[in-house]
Design a protein around this motif. Structure first.
Motif, PDB file in Angstrom:
ATOM      1  N   THR A  68       2.390 101.223 -12.396  1.00 44.68           N
ATOM      2  CA  THR A  68       1.564 101.164 -11.194  1.00 44.68           C
ATOM      3  C   THR A  68       2.284 100.395 -10.093  1.00 44.68           C
ATOM      4  OG1 THR A  68       0.450  99.066 -11.690  1.00 44.68           O
ATOM      5  CG2 THR A  68      -0.476 101.054 -12.697  1.00 44.68           C
ATOM      6  N   ARG A  69       1.776 100.512  -8.865  1.00 44.93           N
ATOM      7  CA  ARG A  69       2.351  99.787  -7.736  1.00 44.93           C
ATOM      8  C   ARG A  69       2.181  98.283  -7.901  1.00 44.93           C
ATOM      9  NH1 ARG A  69       4.551 100.067  -3.003  1.00 44.93           N
ATOM     10  NH2 ARG A  69       3.955  98.676  -1.306  1.00 44.93           N
ATOM     11  N   LEU A  70       1.198  97.884  -8.686  1.00 44.73           N
ATOM     12  CA  LEU A  70       0.999  96.466  -8.950  1.00 44.73           C
ATOM     13  C   LEU A  70       2.259  95.852  -9.571  1.00 44.73           C
ATOM     14  CD1 LEU A  70      -1.378  94.497  -8.585  1.00 44.73           C
ATOM     15  CD2 LEU A  70      -1.926  94.844 -10.988  1.00 44.73           C
ATOM     16  N   GLY A  71       2.912  96.623 -10.426  1.00 43.43           N
ATOM     17  CA  GLY A  71       4.149  96.148 -11.038  1.00 43.43           C
ATOM     18  C   GLY A  71       5.235  95.921 -10.012  1.00 43.43           C
ATOM     19  N   TYR A  72       5.343  96.827  -9.029  1.00 48.56           N
ATOM     20  CA  TYR A  72       6.353  96.690  -7.988  1.00 48.56           C
ATOM     21  C   TYR A  72       6.076  95.463  -7.121  1.00 48.56           C
ATOM     22  CZ  TYR A  72       9.309  97.679  -3.975  1.00 48.56           C
ATOM     23  OH  TYR A  72      10.233  97.588  -2.969  1.00 48.56           O
ATOM     24  N   LEU A  73       4.789  95.220  -6.812  1.00 51.77           N
ATOM     25  CA  LEU A  73       4.442  94.040  -6.025  1.00 51.77           C
ATOM     26  C   LEU A  73       4.751  92.756  -6.786  1.00 51.77           C
ATOM     27  CD1 LEU A  73       1.032  95.270  -4.531  1.00 51.77           C
ATOM     28  CD2 LEU A  73       3.257  95.153  -3.379  1.00 51.77           C
ATOM     29  N   PHE A  74       4.508  92.783  -8.090  1.00 49.46           N
ATOM     30  CA  PHE A  74       4.845  91.617  -8.917  1.00 49.46           C
ATOM     31  C   PHE A  74       6.353  91.398  -8.929  1.00 49.46           C
ATOM     32  CE2 PHE A  74       6.084  89.787 -13.027  1.00 49.46           C
ATOM     33  CZ  PHE A  74       5.383  88.587 -12.980  1.00 49.46           C
ATOM     34  N   HIS A 156      12.292  99.753 -15.706  1.00 48.61           N
ATOM     35  CA  HIS A 156      11.587  98.521 -15.326  1.00 48.61           C
ATOM     36  C   HIS A 156      12.099  97.981 -13.994  1.00 48.61           C
ATOM     37  CE1 HIS A 156      10.519  97.611 -19.823  1.00 48.61           C
ATOM     38  NE2 HIS A 156       9.902  98.671 -19.343  1.00 48.61           N
ATOM     39  N   TRP A 157      11.164  97.507 -13.188  1.00 55.40           N
ATOM     40  CA  TRP A 157      11.526  97.050 -11.838  1.00 55.40           C
ATOM     41  C   TRP A 157      12.571  95.948 -11.851  1.00 55.40           C
ATOM     42  CZ3 TRP A 157      10.535 100.280  -8.267  1.00 55.40           C
ATOM     43  CH2 TRP A 157       9.362 101.053  -8.277  1.00 55.40           C
ATOM     44  N   ASP A 158      12.540  95.093 -12.864  1.00 52.02           N
ATOM     45  CA  ASP A 158      13.520  94.008 -12.900  1.00 52.02           C
ATOM     46  C   ASP A 158      14.909  94.493 -13.312  1.00 52.02           C
ATOM     47  OD1 ASP A 158      12.485  94.435 -15.520  1.00 52.02           O
ATOM     48  OD2 ASP A 158      13.158  92.460 -16.158  1.00 52.02           O
ATOM     49  N   HIS A 159      15.050  95.807 -13.501  1.00 47.90           N
ATOM     50  CA  HIS A 159      16.360  96.412 -13.759  1.00 47.90           C
ATOM     51  C   HIS A 159      16.707  97.482 -12.727  1.00 47.90           C
ATOM     52  CE1 HIS A 159      17.001  94.651 -17.851  1.00 47.90           C
ATOM     53  NE2 HIS A 159      15.695  94.514 -17.761  1.00 47.90           N
ATOM     54  N   SER A 160      15.702  98.032 -12.077  1.00 49.18           N
ATOM     55  CA  SER A 160      15.940  99.153 -11.152  1.00 49.18           C
ATOM     56  C   SER A 160      15.448  98.889  -9.736  1.00 49.18           C
ATOM     57  CB  SER A 160      15.246 100.411 -11.692  1.00 49.18           C
ATOM     58  OG  SER A 160      13.825 100.241 -11.687  1.00 49.18           O
ATOM     59  N   GLY A 161      14.892  97.703  -9.493  1.00 48.38           N
ATOM     60  CA  GLY A 161      14.236  97.432  -8.210  1.00 48.38           C
ATOM     61  C   GLY A 161      15.145  97.474  -6.999  1.00 48.38           C
ATOM     62  N   GLY A 162      16.460  97.316  -7.192  1.00 46.25           N
ATOM     63  CA  GLY A 162      17.373  97.324  -6.055  1.00 46.25           C
ATOM     64  C   GLY A 162      17.995  98.674  -5.749  1.00 46.25           C
ATOM     65  N   ASN A 163      17.640  99.696  -6.503  1.00 47.40           N
ATOM     66  CA  ASN A 163      18.267 101.015  -6.326  1.00 47.40           C
ATOM     67  C   ASN A 163      18.128 101.553  -4.909  1.00 47.40           C
ATOM     68  OD1 ASN A 163      18.700 100.772  -9.047  1.00 47.40           O
ATOM     69  ND2 ASN A 163      17.672 102.665  -9.639  1.00 47.40           N
TER      70      ASN A 163
END
Length: 367
Positions: A68-74, A156-163
């Motif tokens: 969910t987008r909640l994960g991205y905000l976190f 997971h965002w903490d591995h792909s968030g900077g793409n």
């Protein structure tokens, strides 16, 4: 075994499982009902043996974080807090150099690692799991290289968030990842055994994370680059640990770990997180007489006191102290109080051992 805190319970007292608390300095061991309670005190388990009481909470949070987008905000909040707390990274990076290749760990967030893999001859580079695009871009500029590829071990965002941010800045950069995972900005699906300019994909079983190994760094055809093979393991395998079983079974995890071990003892392990001290401390509670484990724990303690990174290790080294890679070892099985059934397949028994180690590790982290 641990017993409840406070005054001794009078004879005839019945202790409910969920009211039992571990003392400070948690230890992996038998359930409290196996002995050590005052005479006349009966322990009544309120859950089936082996069930992780944190799992329902963990799975619910994992679903929110991963889907969910909640994960991205976190994740964005994680990045902001980490930049404030660790302006120069959570650990001092220690680059490894081989003929034609440089591997630079980039400490990001509170305990993650991204990795910049550089072809020193051409000045081209690939990055593994770019959690924080600002930190990764700073490393790219400091090294004076051109980013050609992003490898993501999983979504997971903490591995792909900077793409996305890195692709905006480096428009010709390709993003490689598993065809089975929803990786942001994916441009090239990596399949198990597929060879490319930067290396080949060595995947786990079923939907386990796929990890780029043996970076070829411009020599083509996935050939050797003058140094040992490398495994960038994401959340699959850590120094003395392994990932939690959110989307798979113990059998799947065991198969994936067996694939990793099959890469060879000299393979360098570059994990996605700095969990070494916690994992080694937990492992030491399972195997009290393991000289390799004791020595590694002492080394890691010194490293972390100096805020130094503990990676890489080797897969050969890991097999001497990582309990998740020692499910076949009689001493670990005995420490867990497990025995194989008469007609039980050896791999089924090993999966049962792994499940128990994972259960205890989850409880250890939760206390």
């Amino acid at each position: 075994p641990a017993r409840p805190r406070g005054r001794p319970a009078p004879a005839g007292t019945r202790l409910l499982g969920q009211s039992w608390r571990r003392p400070a300095g948690p230890r992996a061991g038998p359930e409290p009902g196996s002995g050590g309670l005052p005479e006349g005190v009966e322990y009544i388990p309120t859950r089936k043996k082996g069930k992780n009481p944190m799992k329902p909470v963990g799975v619910a949070w994992y679903s929110l974080y991963a889907r969910t987008r909640l994960g991205y905000l976190f994740y964005q909040r994680q990045v902001k807090k980490a930049r404030e707390r660790y302006p120069h990274g959570h650990s001092a990076p220690q680059p490894c150099c081989f003929p034609g290749v440089k591997i630079l760990p980039i400490p990001v967030l509170s305990n993650n690692y991204s990795y910049l893999v550089i072809d020193t001859g051409s000045g081209r580079a690939a990055v593994i799991d770019p959690s924080d695009p600002v930190a990764v871009q700073a490393a790219i500029e400091e090294e004076g290289v051109m980013l050609e590829a992003i490898f993501c071990t999983h979504k997971h965002w903490d591995h792909s968030g900077g793409n996305a941010a890195l692709r905006q800045r480096h428009s010709s950069c390709k993003v490689y990842g598993s065809a089975l995972d929803a990786i942001p900005e994916l441009t090239k699906e990596g399949l198990h055994g597929e060879v490319g300019v930067w290396g080949y994909w060595g995947g786990g079983a079923d939907s386990a994370p796929l990890c780029p190994v043996q970076p070829a760094c411009g020599q083509g055809e996935g050939g050797p680059f003058g140094g040992p093979p490398c495994l960038f393991s994401g959340d699959l395998l850590f120094l003395a640990g392994c990932g939690r079983l959110f989307e798979g079974s113990p059998e799947t995890m065991l198969a994936s770990l067996d694939v990793a071990v099959g890469l060879g003892e000299d393979t360098l392990l570059w994990p996605g997180h700095e969990y070494a001290l916690e994992c080694l401390t937990f492992a030491s509670l399972l195997e009290l007489d393991n000289p390799a484990l004791e020595q590694k724990l002492q080394w890691a303690t010194q490293q972390r006191q100096e805020k130094r990174s503990t990676c890489p290790s080797t897969l050969g080294e890991e097999q001497t102290y990582n309990p998740f890679l020692r499910t076949h070892r009689p001493e670990l099985q005995a420490a867990l109080g497990l025995r194989g059934g008469g007609g039980e397949h050896p791999d089924a028994f090993r999966a049962r051992v792994l499940k128990e180690v994972r259960r205890r590790k989850d409880l250890y982290k939760a206390t």
